[in-house]
Design an enzyme around this catalytic site. Structure first.
Site, short mmCIF file in Angstrom:
data_model
loop_
_atom_site.label_atom_id
_atom_site.label_comp_id
_atom_site.label_asym_id
_atom_site.label_seq_id
_atom_site.Cartn_x
_atom_site.Cartn_y
_atom_site.Cartn_z
N ASP A 15 -5.99 27.19 -39.07
CA ASP A 15 -6.65 27.88 -40.11
C ASP A 15 -6.20 29.35 -40.24
O ASP A 15 -5.89 30.05 -39.10
CB ASP A 15 -8.10 27.69 -40.03
CG ASP A 15 -8.83 28.22 -40.97
OD1 ASP A 15 -8.42 27.81 -42.29
OD2 ASP A 15 -9.81 28.91 -40.95
N GLU A 54 11.26 3.67 1.53
CA GLU A 54 10.25 3.01 2.33
C GLU A 54 10.56 1.61 2.33
O GLU A 54 10.82 0.74 2.95
CB GLU A 54 8.80 3.45 2.46
CG GLU A 54 8.56 4.97 2.98
CD GLU A 54 7.35 5.28 2.39
OE1 GLU A 54 6.45 4.46 2.09
OE2 GLU A 54 6.89 6.40 2.57
N ASN A 59 2.95 7.11 4.84
CA ASN A 59 2.61 7.19 3.41
C ASN A 59 1.28 8.51 3.43
O ASN A 59 1.39 9.21 2.43
CB ASN A 59 1.84 6.19 2.76
CG ASN A 59 2.13 5.91 1.24
OD1 ASN A 59 3.13 5.89 0.86
ND2 ASN A 59 1.10 5.29 0.69
N ASP A 66 -12.99 22.61 -40.44
CA ASP A 66 -11.96 22.23 -39.34
C ASP A 66 -12.40 21.18 -38.52
O ASP A 66 -11.24 20.31 -37.88
CB ASP A 66 -11.52 23.19 -38.47
CG ASP A 66 -11.20 24.50 -39.40
OD1 ASP A 66 -10.18 24.33 -40.45
OD2 ASP A 66 -11.31 25.84 -39.04
N ILE A 122 2.94 1.56 -3.44
CA ILE A 122 2.21 2.04 -4.89
C ILE A 122 1.52 3.35 -4.41
O ILE A 122 0.90 3.43 -3.64
CB ILE A 122 1.12 0.95 -5.16
CG1 ILE A 122 1.71 -0.15 -5.42
CG2 ILE A 122 0.22 1.58 -6.33
CD1 ILE A 122 0.71 -1.46 -5.42
N ASP A 125 -12.11 27.24 -36.76
CA ASP A 125 -13.37 27.67 -36.27
C ASP A 125 -14.56 27.38 -37.03
O ASP A 125 -15.51 27.10 -36.44
CB ASP A 125 -13.36 29.31 -36.39
CG ASP A 125 -12.78 29.75 -37.70
OD1 ASP A 125 -12.69 28.82 -38.65
OD2 ASP A 125 -12.41 30.96 -37.66
N VAL A 137 0.59 -1.34 0.03
CA VAL A 137 -0.03 0.09 -0.10
C VAL A 137 0.86 1.16 0.04
O VAL A 137 0.43 2.33 -0.65
CB VAL A 137 -0.86 0.02 1.17
CG1 VAL A 137 -1.51 1.34 1.28
CG2 VAL A 137 -2.01 -1.24 1.14
N ALA A 138 1.96 1.10 0.72
CA ALA A 138 2.90 2.37 0.91
C ALA A 138 3.77 2.75 -0.41
O ALA A 138 3.92 3.46 -0.90
CB ALA A 138 3.73 2.14 2.10
N GLU A 187 -0.99 5.54 -4.60
CA GLU A 187 -2.44 5.46 -5.06
C GLU A 187 -2.75 6.77 -5.14
O GLU A 187 -3.66 7.20 -5.88
CB GLU A 187 -3.20 4.66 -4.00
CG GLU A 187 -3.05 5.22 -2.60
CD GLU A 187 -1.92 4.57 -1.65
OE1 GLU A 187 -2.10 4.89 -0.53
OE2 GLU A 187 -1.00 3.96 -2.44
N THR A 225 3.41 11.95 4.44
CA THR A 225 4.52 12.65 3.39
C THR A 225 3.98 12.76 1.78
O THR A 225 4.24 13.41 1.22
CB THR A 225 5.78 11.77 3.60
OG1 THR A 225 5.47 10.48 3.12
CG2 THR A 225 6.41 11.82 4.70
N ASP A 226 2.98 11.80 1.51
CA ASP A 226 2.70 11.70 0.00
C ASP A 226 1.28 12.36 -0.07
O ASP A 226 0.84 12.49 -1.27
CB ASP A 226 2.27 10.17 -0.20
CG ASP A 226 3.56 9.38 -0.43
OD1 ASP A 226 4.49 9.75 0.04
OD2 ASP A 226 3.35 8.19 -0.86
#
Length: 915
Positions: A328, A716, A741, A651, A284, A647, A281-282, A286, A744-745
């Protein structure tokens, strides 16, 4: 050939092929049978994907699956709050993705709205109105000023007919249309005997036979191209997928090794299993997708302030690595406002300044503004049916709310060319409303394509009659017997006429549309009633050179793009000479020898030849929607990250096909807006430069917090892995790893994602399209930093463990805080990959300072608050513990700054010695 060769058919052959009659039209029975055969006259669209399915599809992303796995693991560990937080992130990401995808698929609905609701046809020999959806090939239709063309129509009759086709071809002027046969194959913009679905009749009237309906029309073919355009992953999405795969594989391998080694050494299976899961968990990150999304969203907010509205979040980063911008010409690089730039008045060259329809400017000329000048401006103002007015800016309420604009701008109604003359006269102070206080119009001979001129006859309050004429210079000169110079009427000799025609050719060679202006004073009322007299024996006054001028800011924007290593490419439906002149003035084409490719030339190239041509070509003229799409695809095949601005409806396919499509918010059609990833609310090309800068800055920030997050996570993992390998007790407990985690993350990484953009970001070359996340040594730096964190933490853990009499909680508390403060100090070093902390400035990112302060406070809380100590297995630390912790944790940052400045000093010394 376009539209099934319909423009090349002989009229009698065409009517026979379509089994129709000009006087009687189709019968209701025939029309019904043909509708069954050809289908309704509407733009087809594929059935939409249900919202629930779009929402479910958002959870098939690899990193989202990782997040869901992390949620289950957190629940298993009893970390319900962590699991809830991750689920909220997943759901928010899913909702954002669903909304963006739903909006992106509305292109076809917007395109359908461009079709006309009703049409005037002949059915059963009588004229009637029918729903445009009921039109079929063979129907005879009537067209009038203001009508939206209901289908593709071959003209059989026309009376001074002009059609506004800029949305389809990019041509800024209304196009003259007339009946007739075109024998040779030609480009869309040069087909004068056809009117196309979705274009607008601006002048005159006509009659024609419907040759194509629905998806068989030019507009329908564009719709088909939009459907065919593939949506591919952006560079950011590709890199995140690559990063996620690498991270999960690496982290799971390490975690399995840690568990197996721990069990082999005799540590209880349950304890190692929990440690392994906690480490997974730590390890990866997330929070990475969430931080990326937030960083992009904050970038979007900053871009809104710069008049760029982003519809798809990844587009911000994609634009930041663009290597080619296809634009254009009309309304994007130019103002789409016809303006008089040069004039020849009584032999004097005059340069006219000013922007757009603003009636403010200067006339740079030799000598005074004499009677010749007065007559020239009077003709321009009076022989004119356009209206100059002041009105609200044409920005929808959504964009006005975003950019907070409530402007009132000058605009014209009527023919753009006449509008240009009206604005010029207004700049000189010759307002039509003021002049008509002295003059009264009594007669008009309207402009017709065969005559190539217009005349207006006025009665002056002095009792005299004047006719004022404008038109093609050669036609006007043939009607003149004299010319005006210094207030005197002088016979027009062959030499003078030749000099005037030479000036006309020079102006036309500079892509100016040139008109001649002349007048005549009539001696009696009977004189002006005779049309032959009105337009004969005229006095030539001068020439007016008109063009759609470049946007002033576009010149600087193109220059900045060059410095940033971005190729600017102009793609237009206008003529070759016009494209060449505009591109030279803007700075896209630097050499006169540079080639301008036309649509017909592209037709003669296969895909490989086109891929070679786009490497050198930067200007394309007389192109159709298919050509634009081929150019974009050729650039992408050559490895370019392509941005396409536009525009008009023409296009839209290329805008959708490009890596990032950019549409105009003011003049852009709904189709192009819905096909695009970003909208320029002010239609200003320079806004793209700001968007590129934001995109590059955001990608820099993404690399910064990837460096930070992964360095922390690697540290870690290695702490646990090396401790198990070396036979030490576990230096960190599962709950401590999860807390670390979170602390700090979280906020520090988020604050790092909104780091101010570095000053030199637009002086760098674009990134390579296939550049990986760990390019330029980032991967090695992450690993190196992780090793430093791990070794430093383990050394302090081991020494404290020995000195404390093998008191494990004390050693773990010191190791716990050491690793946390390693990371909190390291976040400052991650603020720039190109400059040191001292060069960047310690206090410039106040959000980062606040985030670090909060994290420090939380860490001290779990260390010293008695109620939290049993939960986290911490004990209070002494002052000498903190001295060692701070000494170790600050060392990498301090030494890094010192080594960088030492390297710079050595380089300066070497450079000095070489001199």
């Amino acid at each position: 050939m376009l539209a099934g060769h319909w423009y090349q058919y002989d009229l009698n052959h065409l009517l026979k092929k379509l089994s129709t009659n000009l006087q009687k039209g189709l019968s209701d029975k025939d029309a019904e049978e043909r509708k069954k055969s050809f289908g309704p006259n509407e733009i087809a669209h594929s059935p939409g994907v249900p919202l629930w399915q779009i929402f479910v599809n958002q959870f098939k992303d690899f990193m989202v699956i990782v997040l869901l796995a992390a949620t289950l693991i957190s629940v298993f560990l009893g970390e319900i709050s962590d699991a809830v937080t991750i689920m909220i992130i997943v759901v928010i990401n899913g909702i954002l993705g669903m909304v963006q995808e739903y909006k992106a698929e509305r292109s076809m609905e917007a395109l359908k709205q461009l079709t006309a609701p009703e049409a005037r046809v002949i059915r059963n020999g009588t004229e009637r109105k029918v729903s445009a959806e009921k039109l079929v090939p063979g129907d005879i239709v009537f067209l009038g000023a203001g009508d939206k063309v209901p289908a593709d129509v071959r003209l059989v009759e026309s009376f001074n007919l002009q059609v506004e086709e800029s949305a389809l071809t990019g041509e800024s002027n209304p196009v003259k249309k007339q009946e007739g046969n075109i024998e040779s194959e030609t480009s869309l913009g040069d087909i004068y005997n056809m009117c196309y679905m979705g274009t607008v009749i601006t002048r005159g009237r006509g009659k024609g036979v419907v040759v194509s309906t629905g998806m068989a029309t030019e507009m329908g073919q564009i719709a088909g191209l939009i459907q065919e355009a593939e949506t591919v992953q952006t560079p950011l999405q590709r890199r995140l997928t690559q990063l996620g795969t690498w991270l999960v594989s690496f982290c799971l391998l390490i975690c399995i090794l840690v568990v197996l080694v721990g069990v082999f050494r005799g540590i209880p299976v349950y304890q190692m299993f929990l440690a392994g899961i906690s480490l997974a968990v730590a390890a990866i990150p997330e929070g990475l997708p969430a931080i990326v999304t937030v960083s992009l969203a904050l970038g979007v907010q900053r871009m809104i302030k710069r008049n760029a509205v982003v519809r798809k979040l990844p587009a911000v980063e994609t634009l930041g690595c663009a290597t080619a911008i296809c634009s254009d010409k009309t309304g994007t690089l130019t103002q789409n406002e016809m303006t008089v730039r040069k004039a020849l008045i009584a032999g004097k060259q005059v340069h006219v300044t000013g922007e757009g329809y603003e009636p403010h400017g200067e006339f740079n000329m030799h000598g005074e503004k004499d009677n010749d000048f007065k007559m020239f401006m009077s003709i321009a103002s009076l022989c004119n049916n356009a209206t100059l007015y002041r009105g609200n800016i044409a920005v929808g309420g959504f964009f006005r709310k975003l950019i907070n604009k409530k402007e009132s701008i000058w605009n014209i109604s009527g023919d753009p060319t006449e509008g240009a003359l009206m604005v010029m006269a207004a700049k000189a102070g010759y307002w039509k409303g003021h002049l008509e206080g002295e003059y009264t119009r009594v007669k008009e001979i309207p402009f017709e394509s065969e005559r190539k001129r217009m005349t207006a006859v006025y009665y002056h309050k002095s009792g005299k009659y004047y006719s004022y004429t404008k038109g093609a210079p050669d036609v006007i000169l043939n009607l003149c017997t004299h010319y005006l110079k210094e207030g005197k009427i002088i016979p027009l000799t062959g030499d003078v006429k030749e000099r005037i025609l030479q000036s006309n050719n020079e102006m036309a060679g500079n892509a100016l549309r040139v008109l001649g202006l002349a007048y005549r004073e009539h001696s009696a009322q009977e004189d002006y009633l005779d049309e032959n007299q009105v337009e004969s024996s005229l006095v030539f006054v001068g020439l007016a050179g008109i063009m759609d001028p470049p946007r002033p800011a576009a010149v600087q924007a193109v220059s900045t793009c060059k410095k940033a290593g971005i190729k600017t490419i102009m793609i237009t439906g206008d003529h070759r000479d016009t494209a060449r002149a505009v591109s030279k003035e803007i700075g896209i084409m630097e050499k006169s020898s540079d080639q301008v490719f036309t649509g017909s030339e592209l037709d003669n190239m296969d895909d490989k030849q086109l891929q070679k041509a786009v490497n050198s070509g930067a200007v394309y003229a007389r192109v159709s929607p298919k050509h634009k799409l081929r150019i974009v695809r050729a650039l992408k095949s050559n490895g370019h990250i392509v941005a396409m601005t536009g525009d008009g409806v023409n296009d839209a396919p290329a805008v959708k096909e490009a890596d990032i499509g950019i549409s105009m918010g003011t003049t852009g059609t709904d189709v192009t807006k819905e096909s695009s990833a970003m909208i320029l609310a002010d239609d200003n090309f320079k806004t793209i430069v700001g968007a590129v800068e934001e995109g590059r800055g955001i990608y820099d920030n993404i690399r910064k917090f990837i460096r930070y997050l992964l360095s922390c996570n690697v540290g870690e993992v290695l702490v646990m892995f090396l401790a198990v390998l070396s036979g030490l007790p576990l230096p960190l407990l599962p709950l401590q790893i999860l807390w670390m985690n979170l602390v700090t993350d979280g906020l520090p990484a988020m604050a790092l994602g909104i780091e101010p953009i570095e000053k030199n970001v637009m002086s760098r070359q674009p990134r390579e399209p296939d550049e990986g996340v760990f390019s330029h040594g980032l991967g090695w730096r992450i690993m190196g930093t992780g090793v430093v964190f791990a070794v430093g933490t383990l050394v302090i853990f081991f020494l404290t463990y020995l000195n404390s009499g093998l008191e494990l909680d004390m050693a773990r508390t010191v190791a716990f805080n050491t690793l946390v403060f390693f990371q909190l100090f390291f976040v400052f070093a991650c603020r720039s990959e190109h400059q040191s902390l001292l060069e960047v400035g310690i206090f410039k990112n106040k959000y980062l300072l606040l985030a670090v302060a909060i994290s420090v406070g939380l860490q001290l809380a779990v260390t010293y608050i008695p109620i939290l100590q049993p939960i986290f297995h911490t004990v209070p630390l002494k002052s000498y513990h903190w001295l060692v912790i701070l000494l170790f944790s600050t060392a990498p940052v301090v030494l890094g700054i010192a080594f960088r400045h030492l390297r710079l000093l050595i380089r300066e010394k070497i450079a000095y010695l070489k001199i």
